[in-house]
Design a protein around this motif. Structure first.
Motif, PDB file in Angstrom:
ATOM      1  N   HIS A  64       0.832  -1.079   0.090  1.00 32.62           N
ATOM      2  CA  HIS A  64      -0.020   0.065   0.006  1.00 32.62           C
ATOM      3  C   HIS A  64       0.737   1.191  -0.231  1.00 32.62           C
ATOM      4  CE1 HIS A  64      -3.936  -1.811   1.359  1.00 32.62           C
ATOM      5  NE2 HIS A  64      -3.194  -2.804   1.720  1.00 32.62           N
ATOM      6  N   TRP A  65       0.608   2.239  -0.886  1.00 28.73           N
ATOM      7  CA  TRP A  65       1.276   3.613  -0.741  1.00 28.73           C
ATOM      8  C   TRP A  65       0.134   4.483  -0.087  1.00 28.73           C
ATOM      9  CZ3 TRP A  65       1.332   0.514  -5.234  1.00 28.73           C
ATOM     10  CH2 TRP A  65       2.617   0.235  -5.845  1.00 28.73           C
ATOM     11  N   VAL A  66       0.997   5.327   0.902  1.00 25.01           N
ATOM     12  CA  VAL A  66      -0.234   6.316   1.703  1.00 25.01           C
ATOM     13  C   VAL A  66       0.514   7.506   1.354  1.00 25.01           C
ATOM     14  CG1 VAL A  66      -1.247   6.722   3.802  1.00 25.01           C
ATOM     15  CG2 VAL A  66      -0.863   4.438   3.218  1.00 25.01           C
ATOM     16  N   ALA A  67      -0.346   8.467   1.269  1.00 25.43           N
ATOM     17  CA  ALA A  67      -0.180   9.934   0.974  1.00 25.43           C
ATOM     18  C   ALA A  67       0.208  10.546   2.409  1.00 25.43           C
ATOM     19  CB  ALA A  67      -0.852  10.755   0.241  1.00 25.43           C
ATOM     20  N   ALA A  68       1.077  11.714   2.452  1.00 25.75           N
ATOM     21  CA  ALA A  68       0.988  12.584   3.621  1.00 25.75           C
ATOM     22  C   ALA A  68      -0.176  12.739   4.431  1.00 25.75           C
ATOM     23  CB  ALA A  68       2.075  13.454   3.525  1.00 25.75           C
ATOM     24  N   PRO A  69      -1.368  13.346   3.726  1.00 28.73           N
ATOM     25  CA  PRO A  69      -2.319  13.819   4.572  1.00 28.73           C
ATOM     26  C   PRO A  69      -3.124  12.638   5.310  1.00 28.73           C
ATOM     27  CG  PRO A  69      -2.211  14.932   2.330  1.00 28.73           C
ATOM     28  CD  PRO A  69      -1.141  13.825   2.410  1.00 28.73           C
ATOM     29  N   GLU A  70      -3.233  11.651   4.596  1.00 27.19           N
ATOM     30  CA  GLU A  70      -3.941  10.483   5.095  1.00 27.19           C
ATOM     31  C   GLU A  70      -3.152   9.933   6.161  1.00 27.19           C
ATOM     32  OE1 GLU A  70      -5.265   8.708   0.665  1.00 27.19           O
ATOM     33  OE2 GLU A  70      -3.394   8.273   1.376  1.00 27.19           O
ATOM     34  N   GLN A  76       6.739  11.993  19.563  1.00 26.94           N
ATOM     35  CA  GLN A  76       7.325  13.372  20.377  1.00 26.94           C
ATOM     36  C   GLN A  76       8.144  14.095  19.259  1.00 26.94           C
ATOM     37  OE1 GLN A  76       7.387  10.317  21.526  1.00 26.94           O
ATOM     38  NE2 GLN A  76       6.794  10.572  23.643  1.00 26.94           N
ATOM     39  N   ARG A  77       8.631  13.297  18.320  1.00 24.37           N
ATOM     40  CA  ARG A  77       9.530  14.066  17.195  1.00 24.37           C
ATOM     41  C   ARG A  77       8.660  14.821  16.283  1.00 24.37           C
ATOM     42  NH1 ARG A  77      12.590   9.863  13.249  1.00 24.37           N
ATOM     43  NH2 ARG A  77      12.828  11.712  12.177  1.00 24.37           N
ATOM     44  N   TYR A  78       7.543  14.601  16.240  1.00 22.49           N
ATOM     45  CA  TYR A  78       6.707  15.110  15.282  1.00 22.49           C
ATOM     46  C   TYR A  78       5.719  16.165  15.718  1.00 22.49           C
ATOM     47  CZ  TYR A  78       8.091  10.649  13.415  1.00 22.49           C
ATOM     48  OH  TYR A  78       8.882   9.659  12.998  1.00 22.49           O
ATOM     49  N   VAL A  79       5.980  16.840  16.856  1.00 20.53           N
ATOM     50  CA  VAL A  79       5.416  17.911  17.355  1.00 20.53           C
ATOM     51  C   VAL A  79       5.255  19.264  16.568  1.00 20.53           C
ATOM     52  CG1 VAL A  79       5.583  17.268  19.794  1.00 20.53           C
ATOM     53  CG2 VAL A  79       7.259  18.551  19.106  1.00 20.53           C
ATOM     54  N   GLY A  80       6.429  19.082  15.732  1.00 23.64           N
ATOM     55  CA  GLY A  80       6.470  20.232  14.805  1.00 23.64           C
ATOM     56  C   GLY A  80       6.090  20.122  13.252  1.00 23.64           C
ATOM     57  N   THR A  81       5.505  19.007  13.228  1.00 25.99           N
ATOM     58  CA  THR A  81       5.241  18.557  11.732  1.00 25.99           C
ATOM     59  C   THR A  81       3.605  17.993  11.936  1.00 25.99           C
ATOM     60  OG1 THR A  81       6.380  16.313  12.168  1.00 25.99           O
ATOM     61  CG2 THR A  81       7.396  18.372  10.959  1.00 25.99           C
ATOM     62  N   VAL A  82       3.678  16.570  12.054  1.00 22.77           N
ATOM     63  CA  VAL A  82       2.212  16.035  12.150  1.00 22.77           C
ATOM     64  C   VAL A  82       1.283  16.805  13.050  1.00 22.77           C
ATOM     65  CG1 VAL A  82       1.076  13.668  12.681  1.00 22.77           C
ATOM     66  CG2 VAL A  82       3.314  13.965  11.467  1.00 22.77           C
ATOM     67  N   PHE A  83       1.480  16.973  14.291  1.00 28.22           N
ATOM     68  CA  PHE A  83       0.973  17.579  15.164  1.00 28.22           C
ATOM     69  C   PHE A  83       0.927  19.042  15.518  1.00 28.22           C
ATOM     70  CE2 PHE A  83       1.986  13.106  16.400  1.00 28.22           C
ATOM     71  CZ  PHE A  83       0.828  12.421  16.423  1.00 28.22           C
ATOM     72  N   ASP A  84       1.324  19.628  14.292  1.00 28.92           N
ATOM     73  CA  ASP A  84       1.581  21.070  14.493  1.00 28.92           C
ATOM     74  C   ASP A  84       0.568  21.675  13.422  1.00 28.92           C
ATOM     75  OD1 ASP A  84       2.990  23.908  13.134  1.00 28.92           O
ATOM     76  OD2 ASP A  84       3.356  23.524  15.150  1.00 28.92           O
ATOM     77  N   LEU A 121      -1.216  23.016   7.914  1.00 29.08           N
ATOM     78  CA  LEU A 121      -1.949  23.973   6.976  1.00 29.08           C
ATOM     79  C   LEU A 121      -0.962  24.392   5.840  1.00 29.08           C
ATOM     80  CD1 LEU A 121      -3.923  26.158   9.853  1.00 29.08           C
ATOM     81  CD2 LEU A 121      -4.984  24.472   8.097  1.00 29.08           C
ATOM     82  N   ALA A 122       0.291  25.014   6.442  1.00 30.03           N
ATOM     83  CA  ALA A 122       1.114  25.257   5.252  1.00 30.03           C
ATOM     84  C   ALA A 122       1.366  24.226   4.296  1.00 30.03           C
ATOM     85  CB  ALA A 122       2.370  25.765   6.042  1.00 30.03           C
TER      86      ALA A 122
END
Length: 386
Positions: A261-267, A316-324, A329-330
Motif C-alpha cells: 500500500h502507498w499512503v499519502a502524507a495527509p492520510e 514526540q519528534r513530530y510535534v513540529g510537523t504531524v501534530f503542528d 496547514l502550510a
C-alpha cells in the motif's frame, strides 16, 4: 473493544515482579521487550481491531535494535575498531540508535542528514554527543538520500578507520529484528496478518522472515509512501520521513510481501491524529500510514484474522510537523479524511499514485527483465509472475 486490566493484589513479591522488566546496568538493556496494545473502536469499525507493537518504548525507537546489533556485529568481526568513528546517513531514528550504541561501546558518531530532520531530533543527537552534518542540496536523481550517502563517502575518506553501518544494504540490519518477531509470538501466540512500514527494508524483512518461518500462512502487508521508488513508482518529493525511499535499498525482501500500500502524507496525518485523540498511543508518518492500512484490513479480512501492526516510534519528534497545525496547514495536510477503501492498481507501473493505493503484485524494480521476481497474491494460492 478496549480492555482494562483488572486490579488484583499480588500473592507475593515474586509474583509482583514476575512481569517486570529487569534492572538495566546499561542503556542497551532498555531496548526490546516492548508492549503490544489493542487498537479498536472508534478508530476501527465496531467489533474489529488490531494489535500494535509499540516500539516507542525503546529509548529512541525501533532502530535502537538495529543500531546496537550492527555495531556489536561489526566490532566482533573487527570491521569497527575500538574507539573508531561511526558515520551514517539517517533521517533521524537510526541516528538516535547509533548515538545510544556509540555511548554504550565508546564510539564517536557522525550523523549525516538533511534539512528535513526535525529540530527536536537534531537537538537530542547533539545532546547525546553525536555530530550532526547537514547536506544542503538534494542529488538531482537520488534526492536527499543520495546526497546524504555522497557526504558519508566524503567523511569516510577524510577519517581513516571510520565505519559506516550502511543500513540500506547491511544484512545485520535485518537480523537485528529477530527478537522483535520472537516477542510478538510470545505476546500474542499467533498472527495472521503483519502490517509493516518499508524504508530501509530492515525491520520489515527481519520481522516478517522470522514470523513466516514460525507461521507459514502469515500474510505480510507492506506500507510505503507515495513518491517512493521502493516498489516501482517514480521518485517524487516526499514530506514523510521514516518510510519510503528515493533509492533502492537491497534489504527490502520483496518476496515476503503479499501486497503493498502507498499512503499519502495527509492520510497518514489524519490517522496519526485520530490515534492520538482516541487511543493516546500514536506516532508520526510511519505509524499513521501503517495504522490506516491495518484499520482497513480489520474491516475487510475475516473477523477471526489477527492483525498486528508495528508502530516504529512515538509522537514526540513530530510535534513540529504531524501534530503542528501551522505546519500542516502550510503543507495542505489537514481536512483530508481518507477514503474508506484504497484505490487499486494491478501493477506498480500502471500509473503514478497520489493517494492511498493498494497493489497485490509486488515487484523488485531492479530485477532483471523477465526475472520471476513479482509476488502475486489473490484469494487463492501464492503465484509468481514476471
Amino acid at each position: 473493544m478496549n480492555y482494562a486490566a483488572p486490579l488484583t493484589a499480588p500473592a507475593s513479591p515474586a509474583q509482583l515482579l514476575a512481569h517486570a522488566k529487569r534492572p538495566a546496568h546499561s542503556p542497551a538493556g532498555l531496548v526490546g521487550d516492548t508492549p503490544v496494545l489493542w487498537i479498536g473502536e472508534p478508530f476501527t469499525a465496531a467489533g474489529r481491531g488490531f494489535w500494535a507493537k509499540l516500539e516507542s518504548h525503546n529509548p529512541g525507537g525501533i532502530k535502537d535494535r538495529s543500531a546496537l546489533h550492527m555495531v556489536l556485529a561489526a566490532r566482533e568481526r573487527g570491521d569497527l575498531q575500538p574507539g573508531a568513528r561511526i558515520v551514517e546517513s539517517t533521517s533521524g531514528t537510526l541516528g538516535l540508535g547509533l548515538a545510544l550504541a556509540g555511548s554504550v561501546h565508546g564510539h564517536p558518531v557522525t550523523v549525516v542528514t538533511d534539512p528535513g530532520m526535525e529540530p527536536l531530533v537534531a537537538g537530542l543527537l547533539t545532546a547525546y554527543g553525536a555530530d550532526v552534518d547537514v547536506v544542503t542540496t538534494p542529488h538531482p536523481t537520488g534526492g536527499w538520500q543520495q546526497a546524504r550517502l555522497g557526504r558519508v563517502a566524503e567523511l569516510l575518506t577524510a577519517c581513516p578507520g571510520a565505519w559506516c553501518p550502511d543500513q540500506y544494504n547491511n544484512p545485520d540490519n535485518v537480523a537485528a529484528y529477530a527478537p522483535l518477531a520472537h516477542e510478538l509470538v510470545a505476546q500474542l501466540g499467533w498472527i495472521d496478518t503483519l502490517v509493516v512500514a518499508v524504508g530501509t527494508g530492515g525491520h520489515s524483512a527481519g520481522v516478517a522472515s522470522v514470523l513466516r518461518g514460525i507461521l507459514p500462512g502469515l500474510r505480510v502487508v507492506g506500507v510505503d509512501s507515495t513518491g517512493s521508488t521502493i516498489f516501482g513508482q517514480p521518485a517524487a518529493p516526499r514530506l514523510m520521513r521514516g518510510l519510503g525511499s528515493s533509492i533502492h535499498p537491497r534489504n527490502v525482501a520483496y518476496d515476503l510481501f503479499d501486497e503493498i500500500h502507498w499512503v499519502a502524507a495527509p492520510e497518514a496525518v489524519w490517522a496519526a491524529r485520530q490515534l492520538a485523540h482516541h487511543h493516546y498511543a500514536t506516532g508520526g508518518w510511519s505509524v499513521g500510514a501503517v495504522a490506516l492500512v491495518a484499520r482497513w484490513l480489520t474491516r475487510t479480512r475475516p473477523a477471526e484474522d489477527r492483525v498486528v501492526a508495528v508502530f516504529p516510534d512515538g509522537p514526540q519528534r513530530y510535534v513540529g510537523t504531524v501534530f503542528d497545525d501551522s505546519y500542516c496547514l502550510a503543507n495542505q495536510l489537514l481536512g483530508h479524511v481518507p477514503a474508506e477503501n484504497p484505490d487499486e492498481i494491478d501493477h506498480p507501473h500502471d500509473r503514478v499514485v497520489s493517494r492511498w493505493t493498494r497493489c497485490t503484485r509486488v515487484i523488485d524494480p531492479l530485477a532483471p527483465p523477465g526475472a520471476t521476481s513479482a509476488r502475486v497474491r489473490r484469494d487463492g494460492p501464492m503465484t509468481y509472475a514476471p
